[in-house]
Design a protein around this motif. Sequence first.
Motif, PDB file in Angstrom:
ATOM      1  N   SER A 152      47.765  18.185  28.464  1.00 41.72           N
ATOM      2  CA  SER A 152      48.740  17.466  27.655  1.00 41.72           C
ATOM      3  C   SER A 152      48.031  16.464  26.744  1.00 41.72           C
ATOM      4  O   SER A 152      47.065  15.808  27.156  1.00 41.72           O
ATOM      5  CB  SER A 152      49.731  16.722  28.553  1.00 41.72           C
ATOM      6  OG  SER A 152      50.495  15.802  27.809  1.00 41.72           O
ATOM      7  N   PRO A 153      48.487  16.325  25.484  1.00 39.97           N
ATOM      8  CA  PRO A 153      47.862  15.332  24.588  1.00 39.97           C
ATOM      9  C   PRO A 153      47.933  13.909  25.142  1.00 39.97           C
ATOM     10  O   PRO A 153      47.033  13.104  24.910  1.00 39.97           O
ATOM     11  CB  PRO A 153      48.680  15.470  23.298  1.00 39.97           C
ATOM     12  CG  PRO A 153      49.296  16.819  23.364  1.00 39.97           C
ATOM     13  CD  PRO A 153      49.525  17.100  24.815  1.00 39.97           C
ATOM     14  N   ASN A 154      49.000  13.628  25.890  1.00 43.40           N
ATOM     15  CA  ASN A 154      49.178  12.291  26.444  1.00 43.40           C
ATOM     16  C   ASN A 154      48.520  12.124  27.808  1.00 43.40           C
ATOM     17  O   ASN A 154      48.383  11.012  28.310  1.00 43.40           O
ATOM     18  CB  ASN A 154      50.662  11.951  26.553  1.00 43.40           C
ATOM     19  CG  ASN A 154      51.354  11.968  25.206  1.00 43.40           C
ATOM     20  OD1 ASN A 154      50.763  11.573  24.213  1.00 43.40           O
ATOM     21  ND2 ASN A 154      52.582  12.449  25.179  1.00 43.40           N
ATOM     22  N   GLY A 155      48.157  13.272  28.432  1.00 38.70           N
ATOM     23  CA  GLY A 155      47.528  13.204  29.742  1.00 38.70           C
ATOM     24  C   GLY A 155      48.476  12.686  30.810  1.00 38.70           C
ATOM     25  O   GLY A 155      49.691  12.756  30.679  1.00 38.70           O
ATOM     26  N   SER A 156      47.913  12.135  31.851  1.00 39.50           N
ATOM     27  CA  SER A 156      48.682  11.603  32.975  1.00 39.50           C
ATOM     28  C   SER A 156      48.599  10.081  32.984  1.00 39.50           C
ATOM     29  O   SER A 156      47.615   9.498  32.522  1.00 39.50           O
ATOM     30  CB  SER A 156      48.130  12.178  34.287  1.00 39.50           C
ATOM     31  OG  SER A 156      48.682  11.510  35.391  1.00 39.50           O
ATOM     32  N   CYS A 157      49.660   9.452  33.535  1.00 37.41           N
ATOM     33  CA  CYS A 157      49.628   7.993  33.631  1.00 37.41           C
ATOM     34  C   CYS A 157      48.664   7.539  34.720  1.00 37.41           C
ATOM     35  O   CYS A 157      48.311   6.367  34.795  1.00 37.41           O
ATOM     36  CB  CYS A 157      51.030   7.452  33.891  1.00 37.41           C
ATOM     37  SG  CYS A 157      51.767   7.985  35.448  1.00 37.41           S
ATOM     38  N   LYS A 158      48.228   8.466  35.584  1.00 38.98           N
ATOM     39  CA  LYS A 158      47.248   8.175  36.621  1.00 38.98           C
ATOM     40  C   LYS A 158      46.036   9.076  36.415  1.00 38.98           C
ATOM     41  O   LYS A 158      46.134  10.111  35.749  1.00 38.98           O
ATOM     42  CB  LYS A 158      47.838   8.441  38.013  1.00 38.98           C
ATOM     43  CG  LYS A 158      49.077   7.639  38.361  1.00 38.98           C
ATOM     44  CD  LYS A 158      49.591   8.062  39.732  1.00 38.98           C
ATOM     45  CE  LYS A 158      50.867   7.335  40.105  1.00 38.98           C
ATOM     46  NZ  LYS A 158      51.393   7.796  41.417  1.00 38.98           N
ATOM     47  N   PRO A 159      44.882   8.744  37.005  1.00 39.74           N
ATOM     48  CA  PRO A 159      43.759   9.691  36.985  1.00 39.74           C
ATOM     49  C   PRO A 159      44.191  11.032  37.569  1.00 39.74           C
ATOM     50  O   PRO A 159      44.892  11.081  38.588  1.00 39.74           O
ATOM     51  CB  PRO A 159      42.700   9.008  37.853  1.00 39.74           C
ATOM     52  CG  PRO A 159      43.019   7.555  37.758  1.00 39.74           C
ATOM     53  CD  PRO A 159      44.517   7.473  37.656  1.00 39.74           C
ATOM     54  N   LEU A 160      43.789  12.131  36.923  1.00 35.91           N
ATOM     55  CA  LEU A 160      44.284  13.453  37.303  1.00 35.91           C
ATOM     56  C   LEU A 160      44.000  13.786  38.764  1.00 35.91           C
ATOM     57  O   LEU A 160      44.855  14.328  39.472  1.00 35.91           O
ATOM     58  CB  LEU A 160      43.672  14.511  36.384  1.00 35.91           C
ATOM     59  CG  LEU A 160      44.195  15.938  36.596  1.00 35.91           C
ATOM     60  CD1 LEU A 160      45.693  16.013  36.371  1.00 35.91           C
ATOM     61  CD2 LEU A 160      43.463  16.902  35.656  1.00 35.91           C
ATOM     62  N   TRP A 161      42.802  13.447  39.249  1.00 34.71           N
ATOM     63  CA  TRP A 161      42.480  13.780  40.633  1.00 34.71           C
ATOM     64  C   TRP A 161      43.322  12.947  41.607  1.00 34.71           C
ATOM     65  O   TRP A 161      43.569  13.371  42.731  1.00 34.71           O
ATOM     66  CB  TRP A 161      40.987  13.596  40.902  1.00 34.71           C
ATOM     67  CG  TRP A 161      40.199  14.797  40.464  1.00 34.71           C
ATOM     68  CD1 TRP A 161      39.465  14.932  39.335  1.00 34.71           C
ATOM     69  CD2 TRP A 161      40.123  16.060  41.154  1.00 34.71           C
ATOM     70  NE1 TRP A 161      38.917  16.195  39.274  1.00 34.71           N
ATOM     71  CE2 TRP A 161      39.298  16.905  40.366  1.00 34.71           C
ATOM     72  CE3 TRP A 161      40.655  16.554  42.338  1.00 34.71           C
ATOM     73  CZ2 TRP A 161      39.004  18.213  40.735  1.00 34.71           C
ATOM     74  CZ3 TRP A 161      40.358  17.861  42.710  1.00 34.71           C
ATOM     75  CH2 TRP A 161      39.541  18.672  41.909  1.00 34.71           C
ATOM     76  N   ASP A 162      43.797  11.775  41.188  1.00 34.40           N
ATOM     77  CA  ASP A 162      44.724  11.012  42.032  1.00 34.40           C
ATOM     78  C   ASP A 162      46.061  11.735  42.147  1.00 34.40           C
ATOM     79  O   ASP A 162      46.681  11.769  43.217  1.00 34.40           O
ATOM     80  CB  ASP A 162      44.950   9.608  41.451  1.00 34.40           C
ATOM     81  CG  ASP A 162      43.739   8.705  41.628  1.00 34.40           C
ATOM     82  OD1 ASP A 162      42.783   9.124  42.320  1.00 34.40           O
ATOM     83  OD2 ASP A 162      43.742   7.591  41.077  1.00 34.40           O
ATOM     84  N   VAL A 163      46.520  12.330  41.041  1.00 36.52           N
ATOM     85  CA  VAL A 163      47.758  13.111  41.069  1.00 36.52           C
ATOM     86  C   VAL A 163      47.605  14.321  41.984  1.00 36.52           C
ATOM     87  O   VAL A 163      48.480  14.627  42.799  1.00 36.52           O
ATOM     88  CB  VAL A 163      48.150  13.558  39.640  1.00 36.52           C
ATOM     89  CG1 VAL A 163      49.374  14.469  39.679  1.00 36.52           C
ATOM     90  CG2 VAL A 163      48.406  12.355  38.751  1.00 36.52           C
ATOM     91  N   ILE A 164      46.466  15.002  41.871  1.00 35.38           N
ATOM     92  CA  ILE A 164      46.210  16.175  42.713  1.00 35.38           C
ATOM     93  C   ILE A 164      46.126  15.770  44.177  1.00 35.38           C
ATOM     94  O   ILE A 164      46.720  16.419  45.052  1.00 35.38           O
ATOM     95  CB  ILE A 164      44.911  16.873  42.256  1.00 35.38           C
ATOM     96  CG1 ILE A 164      45.118  17.493  40.876  1.00 35.38           C
ATOM     97  CG2 ILE A 164      44.482  17.933  43.268  1.00 35.38           C
ATOM     98  CD1 ILE A 164      43.837  17.968  40.215  1.00 35.38           C
ATOM     99  N   ALA A 165      45.412  14.695  44.477  1.00 38.08           N
ATOM    100  CA  ALA A 165      45.273  14.242  45.866  1.00 38.08           C
ATOM    101  C   ALA A 165      46.626  13.874  46.454  1.00 38.08           C
ATOM    102  O   ALA A 165      46.918  14.189  47.615  1.00 38.08           O
ATOM    103  CB  ALA A 165      44.322  13.042  45.927  1.00 38.08           C
TER     104      ALA A 165
END
Length: 325
Positions: A152-165
């Motif tokens: 996504s151009p805006n990415g995630s509001c959190k670090p991506l690996w935090d979302v995955i974890a």
Amino acid sequence: MARIFEYFIVCGIGPEIRTLDEDKGFHGMRYRYLPSLLDQYPPLNHSLYPPAPPQLPTCVLPAGVEFYASGFDRKDPSTYPRTYPIVLTEGDGSKIYVSCIAFRDPVDGDIVEAYRMPSNIYADKCICLVSRLPSFQVLRNALEEIFALCFSPNGSCKPLWDVIACTVSNVPLPTPGKDRVLFAIESCLMSVEAPPKDGLPHADISFQPLVQCLDVDNLLKLFTAVLLERRILLRSNKQVPVFLFADHNFFRLGQEFEGYIIKGDIYSLLTLVSEALCHLIYPFRWQHVYIPLLFFSGVDYIDAPTPYMMGLHSGVDTTGLSMDG
């Protein structure tokens, strides 16, 4: 506490490059290469679950890793990310369900330099969610949401690996026959439930691909072949009508599903038809070799003399195999 998702896995081209024939090094873009495990959550040193199957990278990228001169192009559907499920069977007969998204990704600069590859080169990469729960749609929806956050151009509001974890660690398995489990990935709310243990087996798949691919007569012949524990090989190809092979009887298939930007491919058809066959024989169970999506380098397996159910892309050459057992 048991959880829905056991692993998030990333597979692709690793620092030690080998062709499917085990030749070391980079031999050009005309060859296919063995995939490697690049990253995972939980990490390798965890003790939450049994280790991920060592053959997982080979299974989630069954054709191996291809290299490309260009990446995603909205005008070229062949470059779209592809989504498909696979099912792995362990030695005790239990199943592992994996949702996959394969896409073209720029090759790491250190690998490009080490193997003197052309600049701006791309290769297949695959992200996966691994589960013991046969909820294909939930796995696909969750993985597509993670994939969207990645690009996504805006990415995630959190670090991506935090979302995955958070997704892998905090979503419990639903209690059979009880309330649904709700969970969110960023702002996307999802739910999953499990049927009562004393009810029919959970079948989170559509039987439509199977019944659309075969007419009634051929469906009955295939059903009989399964009950008689014959050797069953499903073959498929994107460009031509699909064929199904049960010992020496051929059945013509003709269904393929495609989305817009993330599209399903023929691997989905092989897995969904295989799973539908297994559900159709309830209360019996297919207890023989079961590989709905056979990796290309394992083509010799179809020469096995014992009953099996396997799926194989029609692009794989089997002319040197007798299929007689």
